[in-house]
Scaffold this motif. Structure first.
Motif, PDB file in Angstrom:
ATOM      1  N   ASN A 286       4.309  -0.432  -8.705  1.00 31.18           N
ATOM      2  CA  ASN A 286       5.332   0.453  -8.145  1.00 31.18           C
ATOM      3  C   ASN A 286       6.231  -0.300  -7.171  1.00 31.18           C
ATOM      4  OD1 ASN A 286       4.183   2.557  -9.551  1.00 31.18           O
ATOM      5  ND2 ASN A 286       3.196   3.488  -7.784  1.00 31.18           N
TER       6      ASN A 286
ATOM      7  N   TYR B 208       0.817  -1.205   0.000  1.00 32.50           N
ATOM      8  CA  TYR B 208       0.000   0.000   0.000  1.00 32.50           C
ATOM      9  C   TYR B 208       0.854   1.260   0.000  1.00 32.50           C
ATOM     10  CZ  TYR B 208       0.787   1.996   4.593  1.00 32.50           C
ATOM     11  OH  TYR B 208       1.362   2.646   5.651  1.00 32.50           O
TER      12      TYR B 208
ATOM     13  N   HIS C 257       1.720   3.529  -3.082  1.00 35.87           N
ATOM     14  CA  HIS C 257       0.783   4.444  -3.730  1.00 35.87           C
ATOM     15  C   HIS C 257       1.185   5.857  -3.319  1.00 35.87           C
ATOM     16  CE1 HIS C 257      -2.775   6.512  -5.097  1.00 35.87           C
ATOM     17  NE2 HIS C 257      -3.274   5.383  -5.573  1.00 35.87           N
TER      18      HIS C 257
ATOM     19  N   GLY D  40      -6.527   7.607  -5.820  1.00 34.77           N
ATOM     20  CA  GLY D  40      -6.226   7.743  -4.402  1.00 34.77           C
ATOM     21  C   GLY D  40      -6.663   9.105  -3.901  1.00 34.77           C
TER      22      GLY D  40
ATOM     23  N   GLN E  19      -0.299   8.527  -2.899  1.00 34.36           N
ATOM     24  CA  GLN E  19      -1.163   9.335  -2.034  1.00 34.36           C
ATOM     25  C   GLN E  19      -0.601   9.452  -0.619  1.00 34.36           C
ATOM     26  OE1 GLN E  19      -5.071   7.675  -1.319  1.00 34.36           O
ATOM     27  NE2 GLN E  19      -4.289   5.578  -1.241  1.00 34.36           N
TER      28      GLN E  19
ATOM     29  N   PRO F  59      -6.040  -1.900  -3.508  1.00 35.74           N
ATOM     30  CA  PRO F  59      -5.738  -1.304  -4.814  1.00 35.74           C
ATOM     31  C   PRO F  59      -7.011  -0.989  -5.605  1.00 35.74           C
ATOM     32  CG  PRO F  59      -4.435  -3.278  -4.438  1.00 35.74           C
ATOM     33  CD  PRO F  59      -5.458  -3.240  -3.355  1.00 35.74           C
TER      34      PRO F  59
ATOM     35  N   SER G 138      -2.029   6.409  -8.830  1.00 41.63           N
ATOM     36  CA  SER G 138      -0.814   5.628  -8.635  1.00 41.63           C
ATOM     37  C   SER G 138      -1.197   4.156  -8.549  1.00 41.63           C
ATOM     38  CB  SER G 138      -0.117   6.090  -7.340  1.00 41.63           C
ATOM     39  OG  SER G 138       1.137   5.489  -7.177  1.00 41.63           O
ATOM     40  N   PHE G 139      -0.250   3.281  -8.842  1.00 41.43           N
ATOM     41  CA  PHE G 139      -0.527   1.840  -8.867  1.00 41.43           C
ATOM     42  C   PHE G 139       0.477   1.134  -7.953  1.00 41.43           C
ATOM     43  CE2 PHE G 139      -2.143   3.695 -12.718  1.00 41.43           C
ATOM     44  CZ  PHE G 139      -3.425   3.167 -12.798  1.00 41.43           C
ATOM     45  N   GLN G 140      -0.004   0.783  -6.754  1.00 42.62           N
ATOM     46  CA  GLN G 140       0.897   0.376  -5.692  1.00 42.62           C
ATOM     47  C   GLN G 140       1.656  -0.916  -5.958  1.00 42.62           C
ATOM     48  OE1 GLN G 140      -2.604   0.742  -3.353  1.00 42.62           O
ATOM     49  NE2 GLN G 140      -2.362  -1.267  -2.407  1.00 42.62           N
TER      50      GLN G 140
ATOM     51  N   GLY H 206      -6.380   3.216 -10.126  1.00 43.51           N
ATOM     52  CA  GLY H 206      -5.280   3.841  -9.414  1.00 43.51           C
ATOM     53  C   GLY H 206      -5.664   5.057  -8.589  1.00 43.51           C
TER      54      GLY H 206
END
Length: 334
Positions: free
Chosen positions: A287, A127, A130, A264, A132, A258, A282-284, A262
């Motif tokens: 990433n 997590y 991400h 957040g 955020q 998720p 964002s794509f945890q 993406g």
């Protein structure tokens, strides 16, 4: 390494691997889905479906494959430390699904094995990758909510009817919501407030194995900050945290699970109750996988260090000790 990508081996075809980590390996430019192992055997169609090149019916055979650079371990919780150590001895870098082990002692042994054999280690607390969450920390540091006073976290979902799931096991076997969800709650609290000084936790036990189905904890700090969380496998889905200060609140309503797109969102509420919402895309999992692979390629330590992993487990240990003793547990300074 002078190569552009690493070869991944996956030990076990668990749901988290099938739905999130293997797709992330396929999506990351610096990663190659090379091998998949399952003790029940890996049919050719499954290997092809998940984009792997080879399948093994034995974990040790995958670890013996010289083309495997790193392994991802999505095994049941009570096997994490054992197979991290075996992978380290085989010279494989290790991305281990959370929790790292069943306690801080096991975690320290696993980390020490990786250090002794010169391989990298990271717990798959995805997590945090991400963007955020970095933005939340930026807002707090910039004084968006004044002086920080505390954090509240809620992470639940309903698994009550799925009795065959290993998470319905006892605490001694790594079952329960604290191991599965509480580790996230502890991590986000620590990322914002630092290490707590004491913990008090209560829990609900139910089912044929008397599993820890839900828990609630209060974390105390000598500086006056306070934090709390509840986690559970017996309630509607919630995955949110709230950071509050003297002048406002920051709320993260999609904190851990998720999102396909993406998304957040971050809600900033000022002292008058006016809300401003930011959206961070964002794509945890991609990433996190790409970050670990980059660390392997560049021979550098992951941002989520083994020391941080161990500190998180110490707090989780204290939560579990508080549940079993019905006492406030003081944490030692490290």
């Amino acid at each position: 390494m002078s190569r552009a990508s690493i070869n991944w081996g996956v030990l076990g075809a668990a749901e988290i691997a099938r739905e999130h980590t293997i797709p992330a390996i396929l999506a990351a430019e610096n990663s190659r889905a090379y091998a998949l192992a399952s003790r029940r055997g890996v049919p050719e169609e499954r290997v092809e479906h998940f984009g792997s090149e080879i399948g093994y019916g034995d974990y040790d055979k995958l670890l013996a494959d010289p083309l495997v650079d790193a392994v991802y371990l999505p095994l049941p919780n009570d096997l994490h430390a054992e197979w991290t150590i075996k992978a380290a001895h085989a010279g494989k870098h290790v991305l281990c699904e959370k929790p790292a082990a069943l306690n801080a002692g096991q975690t320290a042994e696993a980390i020490a094995a990786c250090a002794a054999t010169g391989v990298l280690y990271m717990e798959a607390m995805m997590y945090q990758f991400h963007a955020q969450h970095a933005r939340v920390r930026e807002l707090v540091a910039a004084g968006a909510i004044g002086d920080l006073r505390g954090v509240q976290v809620n992470f639940t979902f309903n698994l009550e009817k799925s009795l065959s799931d290993f998470r319905h096991g006892t605490l001694e076997t790594g079952g329960g919501s604290l191991y599965d969800l509480g580790c996230y709650c502890v991590h986000v609290i620590r990322s914002l407030l630092g290490e707590p000084d004491r913990v008090a936790t209560v829990a609900r036990f139910a089912g044929p194995n008397d599993a820890e189905m839900s828990a609630a904890a209060v974390l105390g700090y000598d500086n006056g900050a306070k934090a709390g969380f509840d986690c559970g496998m017996d309630a509607v889905a919630r995955h949110v945290y709230e950071v509050y200060g003297t002048d406002g609140t920051i709320r993260v309503p999609k904190a851990f699970v998720p999102q396909v797109d993406g998304d957040g969102p971050i809600e900033i509420v000022d002292a008058e109750g006016h809300t401003t919402t930011e959206h961070v895309t964002s794509f945890q999992y991609p990433n996190g996988v790409a970050h670990f692979a980059d660390c392997v390629l560049r021979t550098r330590a992951p941002d989520y260090t083994p020391e941080n992993v161990l500190a998180n487990m110490r707090v989780l240990d204290a939560c579990i000790e508080s549940v079993t003793t019905s006492r406030i547990v003081e944490l030692e300074k490290h």
